[in-house]
Motif scaffolding. Structure first.
Motif, PDB file in Angstrom:
ATOM      1  N   ILE A 120      -5.333  20.394   6.688  1.00  0.00           N
ATOM      2  CA  ILE A 120      -4.057  20.240   5.980  1.00  0.00           C
ATOM      3  C   ILE A 120      -4.030  18.910   5.219  1.00  0.00           C
ATOM      4  O   ILE A 120      -3.622  18.853   4.053  1.00  0.00           O
ATOM      5  N   ASN A 121      -4.525  17.871   5.851  1.00  0.00           N
ATOM      6  CA  ASN A 121      -4.494  16.574   5.172  1.00  0.00           C
ATOM      7  C   ASN A 121      -5.510  16.504   4.029  1.00  0.00           C
ATOM      8  O   ASN A 121      -5.267  15.847   3.021  1.00  0.00           O
ATOM      9  N   TYR A 122      -6.597  17.219   4.167  1.00  0.00           N
ATOM     10  CA  TYR A 122      -7.596  17.319   3.098  1.00  0.00           C
ATOM     11  C   TYR A 122      -6.987  18.013   1.876  1.00  0.00           C
ATOM     12  O   TYR A 122      -7.107  17.550   0.749  1.00  0.00           O
ATOM     13  N   ASN A 154      -0.260  15.719  12.314  1.00  0.00           N
ATOM     14  CA  ASN A 154      -1.115  14.775  13.012  1.00  0.00           C
ATOM     15  C   ASN A 154      -1.225  15.105  14.489  1.00  0.00           C
ATOM     16  O   ASN A 154      -0.234  15.457  15.120  1.00  0.00           O
ATOM     17  N   ARG A 187      -3.850  18.257   1.157  1.00  0.00           N
ATOM     18  CA  ARG A 187      -2.825  17.350   0.613  1.00  0.00           C
ATOM     19  C   ARG A 187      -3.441  16.293  -0.303  1.00  0.00           C
ATOM     20  O   ARG A 187      -2.852  15.906  -1.308  1.00  0.00           O
ATOM     21  N   LYS A 188      -4.630  15.857   0.079  1.00  0.00           N
ATOM     22  CA  LYS A 188      -5.271  14.778  -0.678  1.00  0.00           C
ATOM     23  C   LYS A 188      -5.987  15.284  -1.927  1.00  0.00           C
ATOM     24  O   LYS A 188      -5.866  14.713  -3.002  1.00  0.00           O
ATOM     25  N   GLU A 247       3.717  19.224   4.252  1.00  0.00           N
ATOM     26  CA  GLU A 247       3.893  18.079   5.147  1.00  0.00           C
ATOM     27  C   GLU A 247       2.613  17.801   5.916  1.00  0.00           C
ATOM     28  O   GLU A 247       1.929  18.725   6.347  1.00  0.00           O
ATOM     29  N   PRO A 248       2.306  16.522   6.104  1.00  0.00           N
ATOM     30  CA  PRO A 248       1.100  16.210   6.888  1.00  0.00           C
ATOM     31  C   PRO A 248       1.312  16.601   8.346  1.00  0.00           C
ATOM     32  O   PRO A 248       2.453  16.655   8.812  1.00  0.00           O
ATOM     33  N   SER A 261      -5.455  19.538  11.490  1.00  0.00           N
ATOM     34  CA  SER A 261      -4.911  18.340  10.832  1.00  0.00           C
ATOM     35  C   SER A 261      -5.819  17.927   9.683  1.00  0.00           C
ATOM     36  O   SER A 261      -5.357  17.585   8.596  1.00  0.00           O
ATOM     37  N   TYR A 262      -7.124  17.964   9.947  1.00  0.00           N
ATOM     38  CA  TYR A 262      -8.086  17.587   8.907  1.00  0.00           C
ATOM     39  C   TYR A 262      -7.933  18.497   7.691  1.00  0.00           C
ATOM     40  O   TYR A 262      -7.885  18.036   6.556  1.00  0.00           O
TER      41      TYR A 262
END
Ligand code: ATP
Ligand code: MG
Length: 418
Positions: A237-239, A259, A241-242, A256-257, A234-235
């Motif tokens: 993929i979200n990193y 979680n 994305r950001k 897509e995020p 999750s970290y």
């Protein structure tokens, strides 16, 4: 400001020359505009700029910005460092489609195209995020040998090599070494190549691939390890994305995020679900690729693009997984993302006697694992871990249709160079 790179496009008109340069880390090309009236001497020099030329220039951002492809510059001066001896064998602005074989051969040139480079910037971002997450959570980065005397998964998948008077192999996984380290460092990770000698002919296997390999001690059961893995993924993929908004946009990817917690289903439940859809899984066998894919579709319908399959039967696993009380299931899990296995992991057997028994049951000779086994004699805590495939993760994040698009230099059945 001095900017260096390669000409990826050159348009020459009577009074104006427009040259696109790709280099350093910018996501878009630099657009150099030369005007005959404004800078007659440079204009003349610019006539020699063709696709493939390596140069550095100094200049300023232009007041007027007309190009949609990049930022326009008024050049003060430039210096040519190299010119191509031959016309480029591939198109570095991505207009002309290139066959996969040619793409792989000339990736080092295609990478002049910022869109192409975006994939590998994101790849670096995946590893950066992984290191951040693991370091912040008390895992120590280690390196274990890639020249080894024994494999974790059995002989058929090992590349043999000569090591002086000994027979050795390229490491297929750091499994045995990271486990040994559980005797002294309870949280380790390694970003490592895996060498696998199978004659793969698929879109998701390489003979040299990279993994993020984690091992963690003093666990209650594999659930502790699954938490680490779902938080890590999750970290990452979200990193991405950001931090990689521009790169994702260039690639046309809507990531897509994800979680935690991820959905968990047991192997038995997965088999039952697949059987109800008419897909036969022979008793106690690993899921086939087709079954894995179908399961991905079924899980997607239920709203799960990423999920764990847990409690794999002992008949499908390596010797080192811990068996459950029933003797037939284990603490092994897979993590699947969009119908593809991203990672395998689980709780390991840490009890010396049970481990010897397990080796024998799997038809292996404990003598071949002497150095490994000894480490279990001096206070080995319960532990578990996983191996997460870097190319598989990148492939699924970026919807790449072939794993060969997720690594710069490909090692597969027929490719040994470049
Ligand atoms: P598969 O069953 O999909 O061939 P595996 O179960 O043999 O993979 P593991 O030993 O579980 O692979 O390795 C851990 C992870 O490393 C895998 O989940 C995958 O993401 C990645 N990986 C393993 N082998 C390869 C390979 N040959 N090419 C690319 N990635 C791989
Ligand atoms: Mg696996």
């Amino acid at each position: 400001m001095r900017i260096c790179g390669w000409v990826i496009r050159a348009k020459k008109f009577k009074k104006v020359i427009i040259v696109e340069v790709s280099g350093d880390s910018s996501t878009k090309p630099y657009v150099l505009v030369f005007k005959k009236e404004r800078e007659p001497e440079l204009f003349e020099k610019a006539e020699e700029l063709d696709v493939g030329t390596a140069l550095c220039f100094e200049g300023e951002k232009s007041q007027v910005q007309k190009s949609k492809r990049g930022v326009e510059y008024v050049v003060k001066d430039f210096k040519v460092y190299a010119k191509p001896l031959d016309p480029l064998p591939v198109d570095t602005i991505g207009k002309v489609p290139v066959l996969l074989d040619t793409r792989i051969k000339y990736r080092y040139l295609l990478l002049r195209n910022p869109v192409e480079k975006a994939i590998f910037k994101i790849r670096a971002g995946v590893l950066e995020a992984a290191r951040q997450y693991l370091n912040d959570n008390g895992f120590l980065e280690v390196h274990t040998p890639k020249i080894v005397a024994a494999g974790a998964e059995g002989g058929a998948t090992l590349f043999p090599l000569k090591y002086f008077e000994y027979k050795a192999y390229l490491s297929q996984s750091p499994q045995l070494y990271k486990q040994i380290l559980m005797a002294s460092i309870p949280r380790v990770y390694e970003i490592t190549p895996y060498f696998r000698a199978e004659k793969f002919n698929t879109t998701r296997h390489l003979n040299e691939s990279w993994g993020i390999d984690v091992e963690q001690g003093f666990i209650e059961d594999e659930e502790d390890v699954m938490k680490t893995l779902e938080n890590l993924v999750s970290y990452i993929i979200n990193y991405v994305r950001k931090i990689y908004v521009e790169e994702l946009e260039m690639l046309g990817i809507e990531l897509e995020p994800v979680n935690p917690p991820f959905k968990r289903i047991t192997y038995d439940e997965a088999v039952e679900l697949l059987r109800s859809e008419g897909i036969e899984i022979p008793e106690g066998e690993d899921l086939t690729d087709a079954a894995e894919k179908k399961l991905g579709e079924l899980m997607m319908e239920k709203g799960h693009q990423i999920y764990f399959i847990t409690n794999f039967p002992w008949s499908t696993t390596g010797f080192y997984y811990m068996r459950k009380e029933d003797g037939t299931h284990t603490g092994k899990f897979d993590l699947d993302y969009k119908g593809l296995e991203l990672a395998s992991g689980g709780q390991r057997e840490h009890r010396y006697d049970k481990l010897i028994e397990a080796l024998k049951l799997k038809g292996l000779n404990p003598e071949d694992f002497k150095f490994y086994l000894e480490a279990f004699r001096y206070g080995m805590p319960p532990h578990g871990g996983f191996g997460l495939g870097v190319e598989r993760l990148l492939m699924k994040m970026l919807n790449l249709s072939n794993i060969r698009e997720a690594i710069i230099f490909v090692r597969d059945r027929t490719r040994l160079s470049p």
